[in-house]
Design an enzyme around this catalytic site. Sequence first.
Site, PDB file in Angstrom:
ATOM      1  CG  ASN A 132      -1.808   1.172   1.340  1.00 39.24           C
ATOM      2  OD1 ASN A 132      -1.722   2.098   0.536  1.00 39.24           O
ATOM      3  ND2 ASN A 132      -2.683   1.164   2.324  1.00 39.24           N
TER       4      ASN A 132
ATOM      5  NE  ARG B  51      -5.901   2.056  -0.273  1.00 38.40           N
ATOM      6  CZ  ARG B  51      -5.892   3.241   0.284  1.00 38.40           C
ATOM      7  NH1 ARG B  51      -4.772   3.742   0.766  1.00 38.40           N
ATOM      8  NH2 ARG B  51      -6.997   3.942   0.366  1.00 38.40           N
TER       9      ARG B  51
ATOM     10  CG  HIS C 214     -12.560   4.297   2.963  1.00 36.32           C
ATOM     11  ND1 HIS C 214     -13.237   5.366   3.523  1.00 36.32           N
ATOM     12  CD2 HIS C 214     -11.241   4.518   3.178  1.00 36.32           C
ATOM     13  CE1 HIS C 214     -12.364   6.200   4.054  1.00 36.32           C
ATOM     14  NE2 HIS C 214     -11.146   5.724   3.862  1.00 36.32           N
TER      15      HIS C 214
ATOM     16  NE  ARG D 193      -9.570  13.258   3.639  1.00 33.50           N
ATOM     17  CZ  ARG D 193      -9.539  11.969   3.321  1.00 33.50           C
ATOM     18  NH1 ARG D 193     -10.380  11.485   2.432  1.00 33.50           N
ATOM     19  NH2 ARG D 193      -8.690  11.149   3.899  1.00 33.50           N
TER      20      ARG D 193
ATOM     21  CD  GLU E 216      -8.717  -0.635   3.965  1.00 39.19           C
ATOM     22  OE1 GLU E 216      -8.206  -0.407   5.084  1.00 39.19           O
ATOM     23  OE2 GLU E 216      -8.952   0.250   3.131  1.00 39.19           O
TER      24      GLU E 216
END
Length: 398
Positions: A7, A90, A179, A240, A383
């Site tokens: 990743n 990823r 996601h 965010r 993940e």
Amino acid sequence: MKVLVINCGSSSLKFQLIDMQTEKTLVSGMCDRIGLEGSVLNYKKNGEKIEKKEAIPDHSKAVSMVLDALTDKKIGVIGSLEEIAAVGHRTVHGGEHFKESVLIDENVIKHMEECSMLAPLHNPANITGIRACQKLMPKTPMVGVFDTAFHQTMPPKAFTYGVPYEWYEKHKVRRYGFHGTSHKYVSQRTAEFLGLDYYNSKIITCHLGNGSSIAAIKNGKCIDTSMGLTPLEGLIMGTRSGDLDPGILEYISQKEGISVKEVVNILNKKSGVLGISGLSSDFRDLLDADLKGNERAKLARAAFAYRVVKYIGSYCAVLIGVDAISFCAGVGENANFIRGMIVDHLEFLGVKLDTEANKVCGQEAIISTPNSRVKVCVIPTNEELVIARDTKTIVSQL
Ligand code: ADP
């Protein structure tokens, strides 16, 4: 079969080597501060942590350090790189092109480059990681697992924005969602954990971390999600903003005398609970401050939880009911006070929180009472395992 999961971020590279017979992680770790001062390789094997401080000028060096560590006589777990059957990467933005994971070739990289405008922080870093691996392991198959892929089942009415349709036709402006790998894992695992038929179920997954998103999954397919063209839309996050009136962009640009680009930068990096509290993006800090009477820390947590409740409410309407709601990621797995604030609001759905069970941190649990009509769970996300499984499936067909 052993699969290496990579990743790659702009200045970091996380990795895990997974044995696919047992689905156990053999080693995991991270190269941090790539290209910066103070770069370091952290390596974890059997709970033991090893730290190697060394200059890591670029991602190629990071990959070679990881491969050296994996094959090292003392700390390694494999005799040679040949033992790594495949690498699963990823990959963040696959646009409309990638509806599932793919074997990486030049064509795939070209499509990823085309999507770079939509994920400028992520896609170029992912490509750099792929290139670095290809250089050092030229014969090893590589698979790309896109964050956007799971959400590609959304119907047009859910992914279409209320803007001129030509923006979609010409520039692919639409909701993509992110996601996806996490929402896929957590929704599947929720069904398994509760003994539901995944392909005949209504599940809402709440991935609440530094970046947060929520998804509505009907019969195993995502039908809506909160992030949009970019990962800025939806929930209030660590830094965010999530949803806001687009009119704010021009208004603040004029009032503060800054460009729209600068406003967007603030919306990405200095907003969310950090912006509201003026204190921190970390929920642990906000809880501490709140307990000491800091009103803005309290407001930040309340606004965060309120937005999650709003999305859960709207996704219940979209799904026409719900069987299970699951929480995952840093906040969702660990912050029981935030989960409590959210679930307490959902009594109208027939949800009853088990306050004792809700004390759980970082492990699978049902946190609703046995007589709760809708089940609420904590399901730690994984993940890397989804990436490794997809990689195994694809390379097994070669
Ligand atoms: P990322 O989006 O970077 O992958 P994570 O899912 O790891 O983020 O979530 C990180 C966030 O989780 C931290 O910023 C913090 O707000 C929150 N978090 C982690 N552990 C706890 C905890 N024990 N209690 C409350 N919040 C926590």
